[in-house]
Write a protein that holds these residues in place. Structure first.
Motif, PDB file in Angstrom:
ATOM      1  N   TYR A  30       0.415   9.723  49.612  1.00 40.17           N
ATOM      2  CA  TYR A  30       0.166  11.052  49.049  1.00 40.17           C
ATOM      3  C   TYR A  30      -1.331  11.282  48.791  1.00 40.17           C
ATOM      4  CZ  TYR A  30       0.523  14.904  45.696  1.00 40.17           C
ATOM      5  OH  TYR A  30       0.372  16.103  45.047  1.00 40.17           O
ATOM      6  N   ALA A  31      -2.012  10.173  48.442  1.00 38.85           N
ATOM      7  CA  ALA A  31      -3.449  10.287  48.150  1.00 38.85           C
ATOM      8  C   ALA A  31      -4.205  10.833  49.372  1.00 38.85           C
ATOM      9  CB  ALA A  31      -4.006   8.924  47.752  1.00 38.85           C
ATOM     10  N   GLY A  32      -3.636  10.650  50.561  1.00 36.20           N
ATOM     11  CA  GLY A  32      -4.324  11.102  51.774  1.00 36.20           C
ATOM     12  C   GLY A  32      -3.939  12.517  52.187  1.00 36.20           C
ATOM     13  N   ARG A  33      -3.364  13.303  51.264  1.00 38.60           N
ATOM     14  CA  ARG A  33      -2.836  14.616  51.666  1.00 38.60           C
ATOM     15  C   ARG A  33      -3.919  15.581  52.170  1.00 38.60           C
ATOM     16  NH1 ARG A  33      -3.203  13.805  46.556  1.00 38.60           N
ATOM     17  NH2 ARG A  33      -3.776  15.348  45.014  1.00 38.60           N
ATOM     18  N   HIS A  34      -5.161  15.485  51.647  1.00 45.63           N
ATOM     19  CA  HIS A  34      -6.207  16.408  52.124  1.00 45.63           C
ATOM     20  C   HIS A  34      -6.512  16.125  53.591  1.00 45.63           C
ATOM     21  CE1 HIS A  34      -6.644  16.733  47.743  1.00 45.63           C
ATOM     22  NE2 HIS A  34      -6.910  17.991  48.037  1.00 45.63           N
ATOM     23  N   ARG A  35      -6.534  14.851  53.923  1.00 49.14           N
ATOM     24  CA  ARG A  35      -6.785  14.455  55.321  1.00 49.14           C
ATOM     25  C   ARG A  35      -5.629  14.976  56.206  1.00 49.14           C
ATOM     26  NH1 ARG A  35      -6.766   8.217  57.263  1.00 49.14           N
ATOM     27  NH2 ARG A  35      -6.961   8.666  59.475  1.00 49.14           N
ATOM     28  N   TYR A  36      -4.399  14.879  55.682  1.00 48.69           N
ATOM     29  CA  TYR A  36      -3.235  15.352  56.445  1.00 48.69           C
ATOM     30  C   TYR A  36      -3.350  16.860  56.690  1.00 48.69           C
ATOM     31  CZ  TYR A  36       1.634  16.031  57.841  1.00 48.69           C
ATOM     32  OH  TYR A  36       2.776  16.353  58.535  1.00 48.69           O
ATOM     33  N   PHE A  37      -3.741  17.610  55.653  1.00 50.20           N
ATOM     34  CA  PHE A  37      -3.859  19.063  55.825  1.00 50.20           C
ATOM     35  C   PHE A  37      -4.990  19.422  56.792  1.00 50.20           C
ATOM     36  CE2 PHE A  37      -0.886  21.747  53.513  1.00 50.20           C
ATOM     37  CZ  PHE A  37      -0.125  20.791  52.882  1.00 50.20           C
ATOM     38  N   ASP A  38      -6.055  18.619  56.802  1.00 49.76           N
ATOM     39  CA  ASP A  38      -7.115  18.856  57.795  1.00 49.76           C
ATOM     40  C   ASP A  38      -6.538  18.677  59.205  1.00 49.76           C
ATOM     41  OD1 ASP A  38      -8.976  19.381  55.885  1.00 49.76           O
ATOM     42  OD2 ASP A  38      -9.889  17.378  55.907  1.00 49.76           O
ATOM     43  N   ALA A  39      -5.685  17.661  59.350  1.00 49.46           N
ATOM     44  CA  ALA A  39      -5.081  17.413  60.671  1.00 49.46           C
ATOM     45  C   ALA A  39      -4.151  18.571  61.055  1.00 49.46           C
ATOM     46  CB  ALA A  39      -4.312  16.087  60.658  1.00 49.46           C
ATOM     47  N   LEU A  40      -3.389  19.078  60.097  1.00 48.50           N
ATOM     48  CA  LEU A  40      -2.498  20.219  60.393  1.00 48.50           C
ATOM     49  C   LEU A  40      -3.316  21.403  60.900  1.00 48.50           C
ATOM     50  CD1 LEU A  40      -0.128  20.228  57.254  1.00 48.50           C
ATOM     51  CD2 LEU A  40       0.505  19.586  59.586  1.00 48.50           C
ATOM     52  N   LYS A  41      -4.434  21.662  60.226  1.00 46.10           N
ATOM     53  CA  LYS A  41      -5.270  22.812  60.618  1.00 46.10           C
ATOM     54  C   LYS A  41      -5.838  22.598  62.009  1.00 46.10           C
ATOM     55  CE  LYS A  41      -6.837  24.660  56.268  1.00 46.10           C
ATOM     56  NZ  LYS A  41      -7.875  24.503  55.287  1.00 46.10           N
ATOM     57  N   PRO A  68       7.449  19.890  50.231  1.00 44.91           N
ATOM     58  CA  PRO A  68       6.200  20.662  50.271  1.00 44.91           C
ATOM     59  C   PRO A  68       5.721  21.081  48.884  1.00 44.91           C
ATOM     60  CG  PRO A  68       7.791  21.499  51.855  1.00 44.91           C
ATOM     61  CD  PRO A  68       8.509  20.470  51.059  1.00 44.91           C
ATOM     62  N   SER A  69       6.654  21.235  47.917  1.00 44.04           N
ATOM     63  CA  SER A  69       6.225  21.697  46.585  1.00 44.04           C
ATOM     64  C   SER A  69       5.468  20.610  45.816  1.00 44.04           C
ATOM     65  CB  SER A  69       7.427  22.173  45.772  1.00 44.04           C
ATOM     66  OG  SER A  69       8.411  21.168  45.701  1.00 44.04           O
ATOM     67  N   LEU A  70       5.406  19.386  46.364  1.00 46.46           N
ATOM     68  CA  LEU A  70       4.651  18.313  45.690  1.00 46.46           C
ATOM     69  C   LEU A  70       3.147  18.513  45.812  1.00 46.46           C
ATOM     70  CD1 LEU A  70       6.041  14.737  46.477  1.00 46.46           C
ATOM     71  CD2 LEU A  70       5.934  15.899  44.264  1.00 46.46           C
ATOM     72  N   VAL A  71       2.705  19.124  46.922  1.00 44.13           N
ATOM     73  CA  VAL A  71       1.247  19.225  47.126  1.00 44.13           C
ATOM     74  C   VAL A  71       0.707  20.450  46.396  1.00 44.13           C
ATOM     75  CG1 VAL A  71       1.371  18.087  49.384  1.00 44.13           C
ATOM     76  CG2 VAL A  71       1.347  20.579  49.279  1.00 44.13           C
TER      77      VAL A  71
END
Ligand SMILES: C[S@@+](CC[C@H](N)C(=O)[O-])C[C@H]1O[C@@H](n2cnc3c(N)ncnc32)[C@H](O)[C@@H]1O
Length: 377
Positions: A30-41, A68-71
């Protein structure tokens, strides 16, 4: 290539894995969620570049998971901003009762989310415990009330029936509780429990609920929902008129959609493709090349026709009467009892829906026999 009208965004994070769950989820990382969202974009931008400015906008966006409501809502908002949308787009999100605080919900509404689907599963604490849920029935009710007063256009809940620990009484209690809350709901999904390989329930191997009991639970639910204005429009889905899930209807109508995120699937009307299903692999691929496609399959015209029949049977759209009947006569007399005909459309009755897969097989055989007969005549 069919227009891709839906965008599915897979958010893999969960606090724990439910005993029935075989979806692609992670409970660390979960700590890597910003990196995951960058990948989604990056994945989304890559698709839009391929369209070369031709793309008008998605009609629906669905954030699923996972939870999804966790982020943080700002991450969801950033993705919504990155996706071209038509006016009046449907934007839905799956929320879990434990991440439904009013502030978070208000921020999701402000970000443009129009529809929330709450994972309730049951109102019986014994069943919730068996499923390994991190909320109880009281928590689910508080969450539904919070979601319903947050300003979404449409609120849905998910239920699962048929757990080995669920008695007839327990299910009827869940349905009573649901009916009490039904004024707050525009939509409901109810799935028969599937024991999937590599899940805790598979490993536990409890004796499954009898088919006849499952059928009874489904039919009682369908009847009670009809009484409060929630009408079945897909085997496992009920809604008020006009509140059908537009995103899921794209899947059921054979329409095109783009999936981004680990394990997501896409379809353009002819070809299906799917992404790498593990987090590290997904990130490495997108960060390297902007894409994470693990495989694809081009459907033949006859596969598409078969899928159309199977999907039509599952929905209130039904089948063209010509598919099940030659003028005035059913291709297969035994099928007649399972259908109701209105105008050009033949739809399964509630009892017929319970046999949808077997009926699909019979229709396909009849169509095949009819074709062979035409060829020999
Ligand atoms: C992608 S899942 C997870 C949604 C949400 N994060 C949650 O857990 O509440 C969406 C829905 O599929 C249903 N589901 C998942 N696995 C299932 C199974 N093995 N059998 C029946 N229904 C299932 C559940 O109702 C669940 O809410």
């Amino acid at each position: 290539m069919e227009k891709l009208s839906g965008l599915y965004v897979h958010i893999p994070y969960c606090t724990s894995r439910c005993s029935y769950c075989a979806f692609a989820v992670v409970h660390n990382g979960y700590a890597g969620r910003h990196r995951y969202f960058d990948a989604l974009k990056r994945e989304l931008e890559g698709y839009l570049e391929l369209q070369g400015g031709e793309f008008v906008g998605f009609e629906t966006v669905s954030f699923g998971g996972g939870t999804p409501s966790l982020v943080e809502p700002e991450l969801i908002a950033g993705l919504i901003d990155a996706a071209p949308l038509i006016d009046e787009a449907e934007i839905s999100i799956e929320v879990n009762p434990e991440s439904c605080d009013p502030q978070r919900l208000a921020e999701l509404v402000a970000a443009g989310v129009t529809r929330a689907s709450v994972g309730v599963q049951s109102f019986d604490d014994r069943v919730l415990k068996y499923f390994g849920r991190s909320h109880d029935a009281h928590g689910a009710k508080v969450a539904i009330e919070a979601v319903a007063s947050s300003g979404f256009d449409s609120v849905s809940i998910d239920l699962v029936y048929g757990a080995p620990v669920e008695s007839e009484r327990s299910w009827d209690y869940t349905v009573d509780e649901l009916i009490d809350l039904s004024d707050l709901l525009e939509h409901l999904s109810a799935y028969a429990l599937q024991i999937e390989p590599r899940t805790k329930l598979h490993w536990m191997a409890d004796p499954p609920t009898e088919e006849a009991d499952l059928a009874g639970r489904y039919l009682r639910l369908d009847e009670r929902l009809a009484e409060v204005g929630l009408k079945n429009y897909e085997i496992s889905n009920w809604s008020r008129p006009g509140a059908e899930s537009r995103h899921n209807s794209t899947y059921w109508n054979g329409g095109g959609y783009l999936g981004i995120g680990m394990s997501s699937h896409s379809f353009d009307g002819q070809t299906r493709w799917w992404n790498v299903a593990n987090l590290a692999g997904y990130l490495a691929c997108v960060e390297g090349s902007g894409r994470a496609v693990a495989g694809s399959e081009r459907l033949t015209d006859s596969q598409i026709a078969i899928e159309r029949i199977m999907l039509g049977l599952r929905t209130s759209r039904g089948l063209d009467t010509a598919t099940v009947a030659v003028p005035g006569r059913f291709l297969d007399r035994e099928l007649e009892d399972w259908f109701e005909i209105s105008g050009d459309s033949a739809r399964l009755t509630a009892r017929g829906r319970l046999l949808a897969d077997a009926i699909a097989l019979r229709i396909l055989q009849s169509v095949e026999e009819g074709r062979d007969k035409d060829e020999t005549d």
